[in-house]
Design an enzyme around this catalytic site. Sequence first.
Site, short mmCIF file in Angstrom:
data_model
loop_
_atom_site.label_atom_id
_atom_site.label_comp_id
_atom_site.label_asym_id
_atom_site.label_seq_id
_atom_site.Cartn_x
_atom_site.Cartn_y
_atom_site.Cartn_z
N LYS A 160 93.84 93.79 13.43
CA LYS A 160 94.30 93.84 14.83
C LYS A 160 94.33 95.30 15.30
O LYS A 160 93.43 96.06 14.97
CB LYS A 160 95.66 93.14 14.95
CG LYS A 160 95.64 91.76 14.28
CD LYS A 160 96.87 90.96 14.52
CE LYS A 160 96.72 89.62 13.80
NZ LYS A 160 97.80 88.69 14.07
N GLY A 171 102.04 85.77 12.71
CA GLY A 171 102.97 86.89 12.87
C GLY A 171 104.43 86.49 12.91
O GLY A 171 105.29 87.29 13.27
N HIS A 193 90.16 84.49 18.63
CA HIS A 193 91.49 84.66 18.04
C HIS A 193 92.55 84.35 19.09
O HIS A 193 92.37 84.64 20.27
CB HIS A 193 91.66 86.10 17.51
CG HIS A 193 92.91 86.24 16.70
ND1 HIS A 193 94.14 86.46 17.30
CD2 HIS A 193 93.15 86.13 15.38
CE1 HIS A 193 95.06 86.50 16.34
NE2 HIS A 193 94.49 86.29 15.17
N ASN A 231 92.42 90.72 9.04
CA ASN A 231 92.38 90.99 10.47
C ASN A 231 93.43 92.07 10.76
O ASN A 231 94.62 91.78 10.84
CB ASN A 231 92.68 89.70 11.24
CG ASN A 231 92.74 89.95 12.75
OD1 ASN A 231 92.34 91.02 13.22
ND2 ASN A 231 93.23 88.98 13.49
N GLU A 272 95.21 85.72 19.89
CA GLU A 272 95.68 86.86 20.69
C GLU A 272 94.68 87.18 21.80
O GLU A 272 95.07 87.60 22.88
CB GLU A 272 95.95 88.06 19.78
CG GLU A 272 97.26 87.87 19.02
CD GLU A 272 97.29 88.50 17.64
OE1 GLU A 272 96.50 89.42 17.37
OE2 GLU A 272 98.12 88.04 16.82
N GLU A 282 94.21 78.49 12.76
CA GLU A 282 95.36 79.39 12.85
C GLU A 282 96.35 78.85 13.87
O GLU A 282 96.21 79.14 15.08
CB GLU A 282 94.90 80.78 13.29
CG GLU A 282 93.93 81.45 12.35
CD GLU A 282 94.01 82.96 12.49
OE1 GLU A 282 94.43 83.61 11.52
OE2 GLU A 282 93.69 83.49 13.56
N SER A 325 100.67 83.87 8.81
CA SER A 325 101.70 84.24 7.84
C SER A 325 101.33 83.94 6.39
O SER A 325 102.17 83.49 5.61
CB SER A 325 103.05 83.59 8.21
OG SER A 325 103.47 84.05 9.48
#
Length: 253
Positions: free
Chosen positions: A13, A176, A98, A11, A100, A170, A216
């Site tokens: 991003k 991150g 996701h 991914n 985000e 996730e 991560s």
Amino acid sequence: MKARKPFFGANWKMHKGPSEARRFASAFTDAYPVGEDRTVVFFPPSITFPVLRRAMESRADLQLGVQDVHEEREGAHTSAISAPMAADAGAAWSLAGHSERRREFRDTDRLIARKTLRILEAGLSPVLCVGETLDERESGRLGEVLSRQVGTVMDALDDSGRRAVVLAYEPVWAIGTGRSARPADADEAHAIVRRELANWTDPEHARDAVVIYGGSVKPHNVEELLEAEHVDGALVGSASLDPRSFAAICRAG
Ligand code: PGA
């Protein structure tokens, strides 16, 4: 040895324009030999998609997806892309939900369910991302959150759609942050996801469904995560930006 085929997703991003993607593709294909026994999917930014597709043309084992689609097929929605467009461009996959998107763009469970429907309608396979915040985990709401996130989408799909979804667990606090979930914690959450899948399909499907972990994941921790009974692969953010490190991750298991 698990019967389920390992799945690794990159991914990207909002990283890598076309020129960087071209360089990445050349380094990655050198570092990662053809692997028929696993699924490897890249989710580049849409503007990079056609270049990455061309750069990986000779590698049928590497697939492509988009990071998000609009919940409608077409229309006056400046900046958005639709699932049929993604299919036309050569995507086989799309992420949905996701964290985000949930946080920055306020994608709700219901909206994610509509997007997942569109993804399936267009002939793409969805990777549905679910996961709890630290606050939800610490207040004992892991099961409730996962069940709501998975359930709202499953409720909107028909039986074949439910069976086509790849789930990505996730945890928001691991994305991150450099702080991955411990394998035992990932395993527990994946088992919850499978139980939820069983409620919407049947125990055989829940056993055979691919459920991957994200948050991560790095070359140094991927093996121990994959050893967990219910973990079938990884959705990788920052470590997928480096061709050698993502190649090392894709060789794991
Ligand atoms: P990360 O991102 O590997 O950088 O934690 C994972 C993801 O957001 O899918």
